[in-house]
Design a protein around this motif. Sequence first.
Motif, PDB file in Angstrom:
ATOM      1  N   VAL A  13       0.849  -1.188   0.000  1.00 14.39           N
ATOM      2  CA  VAL A  13       0.000   0.000   0.000  1.00 14.39           C
ATOM      3  C   VAL A  13       0.891   1.247   0.000  1.00 14.39           C
ATOM      4  O   VAL A  13       1.895   1.305   0.715  1.00 14.39           O
ATOM      5  N   MET A  14       0.524   2.221  -0.825  1.00 10.86           N
ATOM      6  CA  MET A  14       1.263   3.484  -0.898  1.00 10.86           C
ATOM      7  C   MET A  14       1.043   4.291   0.384  1.00 10.86           C
ATOM      8  O   MET A  14      -0.071   4.361   0.893  1.00 10.86           O
ATOM      9  N   SER A  15       2.110   4.890   0.878  1.00 12.20           N
ATOM     10  CA  SER A  15       2.029   5.751   2.064  1.00 12.20           C
ATOM     11  C   SER A  15       2.398   7.183   1.667  1.00 12.20           C
ATOM     12  O   SER A  15       2.947   7.425   0.586  1.00 12.20           O
ATOM     13  N   TYR A  16       2.121   8.100   2.564  1.00  8.97           N
ATOM     14  CA  TYR A  16       2.493   9.499   2.308  1.00  8.97           C
ATOM     15  C   TYR A  16       4.007   9.626   2.143  1.00  8.97           C
ATOM     16  O   TYR A  16       4.466  10.463   1.364  1.00  8.97           O
ATOM     17  N   GLU A  17       4.769   8.787   2.837  1.00  9.34           N
ATOM     18  CA  GLU A  17       6.229   8.830   2.735  1.00  9.34           C
ATOM     19  C   GLU A  17       6.719   8.429   1.339  1.00  9.34           C
ATOM     20  O   GLU A  17       7.838   8.761   0.963  1.00  9.34           O
ATOM     21  N   ASP A  18       5.892   7.725   0.583  1.00  6.80           N
ATOM     22  CA  ASP A  18       6.264   7.299  -0.771  1.00  6.80           C
ATOM     23  C   ASP A  18       6.101   8.398  -1.819  1.00  6.80           C
ATOM     24  O   ASP A  18       6.593   8.256  -2.940  1.00  6.80           O
ATOM     25  N   LEU A  19       5.406   9.459  -1.491  1.00  8.77           N
ATOM     26  CA  LEU A  19       5.036  10.453  -2.504  1.00  8.77           C
ATOM     27  C   LEU A  19       6.239  11.147  -3.138  1.00  8.77           C
ATOM     28  O   LEU A  19       6.192  11.477  -4.321  1.00  8.77           O
ATOM     29  N   ILE A  20       7.296  11.343  -2.410  1.00 14.18           N
ATOM     30  CA  ILE A  20       8.478  11.975  -3.003  1.00 14.18           C
ATOM     31  C   ILE A  20       9.055  11.081  -4.094  1.00 14.18           C
ATOM     32  O   ILE A  20       9.347  11.547  -5.206  1.00 14.18           O
ATOM     33  N   ALA A  21       9.198   9.781  -3.816  1.00 12.22           N
ATOM     34  CA  ALA A  21       9.725   8.847  -4.823  1.00 12.22           C
ATOM     35  C   ALA A  21       8.769   8.751  -6.014  1.00 12.22           C
ATOM     36  O   ALA A  21       9.212   8.733  -7.169  1.00 12.22           O
ATOM     37  N   VAL A  22       7.490   8.687  -5.746  1.00 10.33           N
ATOM     38  CA  VAL A  22       6.490   8.613  -6.819  1.00 10.33           C
ATOM     39  C   VAL A  22       6.573   9.871  -7.685  1.00 10.33           C
ATOM     40  O   VAL A  22       6.540   9.787  -8.923  1.00 10.33           O
ATOM     41  N   CYS A  23       6.708  11.013  -7.046  1.00  9.95           N
ATOM     42  CA  CYS A  23       6.759  12.277  -7.796  1.00  9.95           C
ATOM     43  C   CYS A  23       8.077  12.484  -8.539  1.00  9.95           C
ATOM     44  O   CYS A  23       8.165  13.361  -9.402  1.00  9.95           O
ATOM     45  N   ARG A  24       9.085  11.683  -8.242  1.00 12.23           N
ATOM     46  CA  ARG A  24      10.316  11.703  -9.050  1.00 12.23           C
ATOM     47  C   ARG A  24      10.098  10.938 -10.358  1.00 12.23           C
ATOM     48  O   ARG A  24      10.672  11.275 -11.391  1.00 12.23           O
ATOM     49  N   ILE A  25       9.285   9.888 -10.307  1.00 14.96           N
ATOM     50  CA  ILE A  25       9.027   9.063 -11.494  1.00 14.96           C
ATOM     51  C   ILE A  25       8.041   9.757 -12.433  1.00 14.96           C
ATOM     52  O   ILE A  25       8.253   9.803 -13.651  1.00 14.96           O
ATOM     53  N   GLU A  26       6.974  10.283 -11.881  1.00 15.59           N
ATOM     54  CA  GLU A  26       5.843  10.803 -12.662  1.00 15.59           C
ATOM     55  C   GLU A  26       6.245  11.749 -13.803  1.00 15.59           C
ATOM     56  O   GLU A  26       5.837  11.547 -14.945  1.00 15.59           O
ATOM     57  N   PRO A  27       7.061  12.792 -13.574  1.00 11.35           N
ATOM     58  CA  PRO A  27       7.376  13.714 -14.675  1.00 11.35           C
ATOM     59  C   PRO A  27       8.331  13.146 -15.720  1.00 11.35           C
ATOM     60  O   PRO A  27       8.484  13.721 -16.796  1.00 11.35           O
ATOM     61  N   THR A  28       8.958  12.013 -15.423  1.00 11.29           N
ATOM     62  CA  THR A  28       9.870  11.415 -16.407  1.00 11.29           C
ATOM     63  C   THR A  28       9.128  10.579 -17.440  1.00 11.29           C
ATOM     64  O   THR A  28       9.727  10.190 -18.441  1.00 11.29           O
ATOM     65  N   ILE A  58      11.115   1.956  -5.204  1.00 11.48           N
ATOM     66  CA  ILE A  58       9.807   2.105  -5.849  1.00 11.48           C
ATOM     67  C   ILE A  58      10.045   2.281  -7.349  1.00 11.48           C
ATOM     68  O   ILE A  58      10.765   3.194  -7.778  1.00 11.48           O
ATOM     69  N   ILE A  59       9.450   1.384  -8.123  1.00 10.34           N
ATOM     70  CA  ILE A  59       9.626   1.443  -9.580  1.00 10.34           C
ATOM     71  C   ILE A  59       8.286   1.573 -10.310  1.00 10.34           C
ATOM     72  O   ILE A  59       8.258   1.704 -11.531  1.00 10.34           O
ATOM     73  N   GLY A  60       7.197   1.566  -9.562  1.00 14.09           N
ATOM     74  CA  GLY A  60       5.889   1.716 -10.176  1.00 14.09           C
ATOM     75  C   GLY A  60       4.832   1.968  -9.125  1.00 14.09           C
ATOM     76  O   GLY A  60       5.077   1.799  -7.924  1.00 14.09           O
ATOM     77  N   TYR A  61       3.667   2.381  -9.593  1.00 14.42           N
ATOM     78  CA  TYR A  61       2.568   2.701  -8.683  1.00 14.42           C
ATOM     79  C   TYR A  61       1.267   2.722  -9.468  1.00 14.42           C
ATOM     80  O   TYR A  61       1.269   2.869 -10.701  1.00 14.42           O
ATOM     81  N   ALA A  62       0.185   2.566  -8.739  1.00 11.41           N
ATOM     82  CA  ALA A  62      -1.138   2.611  -9.359  1.00 11.41           C
ATOM     83  C   ALA A  62      -2.150   3.078  -8.328  1.00 11.41           C
ATOM     84  O   ALA A  62      -2.006   2.801  -7.136  1.00 11.41           O
ATOM     85  N   LEU A  63      -3.171   3.787  -8.828  1.00 10.90           N
ATOM     86  CA  LEU A  63      -4.240   4.279  -7.969  1.00 10.90           C
ATOM     87  C   LEU A  63      -5.579   3.957  -8.601  1.00 10.90           C
ATOM     88  O   LEU A  63      -5.772   4.180  -9.804  1.00 10.90           O
ATOM     89  N   VAL A  64      -6.489   3.454  -7.778  1.00 12.47           N
ATOM     90  CA  VAL A  64      -7.832   3.097  -8.224  1.00 12.47           C
ATOM     91  C   VAL A  64      -8.833   3.776  -7.304  1.00 12.47           C
ATOM     92  O   VAL A  64      -8.687   3.741  -6.081  1.00 12.47           O
ATOM     93  N   MET A  65      -9.844   4.379  -7.904  1.00 10.12           N
ATOM     94  CA  MET A  65     -10.953   4.944  -7.157  1.00 10.12           C
ATOM     95  C   MET A  65     -12.111   3.944  -7.219  1.00 10.12           C
ATOM     96  O   MET A  65     -12.525   3.543  -8.304  1.00 10.12           O
ATOM     97  N   MET A  66     -12.572   3.520  -6.047  1.00  5.60           N
ATOM     98  CA  MET A  66     -13.692   2.594  -5.969  1.00  5.60           C
ATOM     99  C   MET A  66     -14.974   3.405  -5.790  1.00  5.60           C
ATOM    100  O   MET A  66     -15.052   4.264  -4.900  1.00  5.60           O
ATOM    101  N   VAL A  67     -15.972   3.123  -6.632  1.00  9.34           N
ATOM    102  CA  VAL A  67     -17.291   3.742  -6.507  1.00  9.34           C
ATOM    103  C   VAL A  67     -18.313   2.619  -6.635  1.00  9.34           C
ATOM    104  O   VAL A  67     -18.463   2.036  -7.713  1.00  9.34           O
ATOM    105  N   LEU A  68     -18.945   2.302  -5.507  1.00  5.93           N
ATOM    106  CA  LEU A  68     -19.880   1.177  -5.446  1.00  5.93           C
ATOM    107  C   LEU A  68     -19.185  -0.081  -5.947  1.00  5.93           C
ATOM    108  O   LEU A  68     -18.194  -0.490  -5.366  1.00  5.93           O
ATOM    109  N   ASP A  69     -19.667  -0.673  -7.033  1.00  9.57           N
ATOM    110  CA  ASP A  69     -19.039  -1.904  -7.535  1.00  9.57           C
ATOM    111  C   ASP A  69     -18.181  -1.649  -8.773  1.00  9.57           C
ATOM    112  O   ASP A  69     -17.937  -2.544  -9.559  1.00  9.57           O
TER     113      ASP A  69
END
Length: 153
Positions: A13-28, A58-69
């Motif tokens: 599970v992604m934590s707030y502490e991971d956001l710096i590493a995630v934000c290093r990957i995203e713009p590349t 951290i070499i990858g990440y994914a986010l999913v929004m759950m809405v009902l089913d």
Amino acid sequence: MSALPKYQPQFRVMSYEDLIAVCRIEPTIYSHPWTYGNFKDSLDSGYCAWVMEMSGEIIGYALVMMVLDEAHLLNISVAQAHQGQGLGRALLGHMIEISRHRLAANMFLEVRESNTKAIALYETMGFCEMGIRRHYYPTKSGREDAVLMGVAL
């Protein structure tokens, strides 16, 4: 077919502490990357957010929004240096399993019309085109259509 990675990725599970590493990957890998605030807001909202690690990095990440089913894949990314090794497929498969576990009946996503590699991956994972969202994504010179895709889980 992509080669299998030498080492198996680990998911957590992604934590707030991971956001710096995630934000290093995203713009590349994106011309219009998510910001630190976008990721923080997603965590604050309780979205299903996971990171993929190899050898503690951290070499990858994914986010999913759950809405009902329904599960809506908001972002899935693999660092440039690790692409083409089947890791995107592994990460997507993990997010599908997490969504099934959360009793989602379907998963949906939008993908840039020009991102043919991602579209091909989604199709091999059972996703089908459901429509086009006109002028959905920003580009450097205007807007680009998104392909709306979905799969029954």
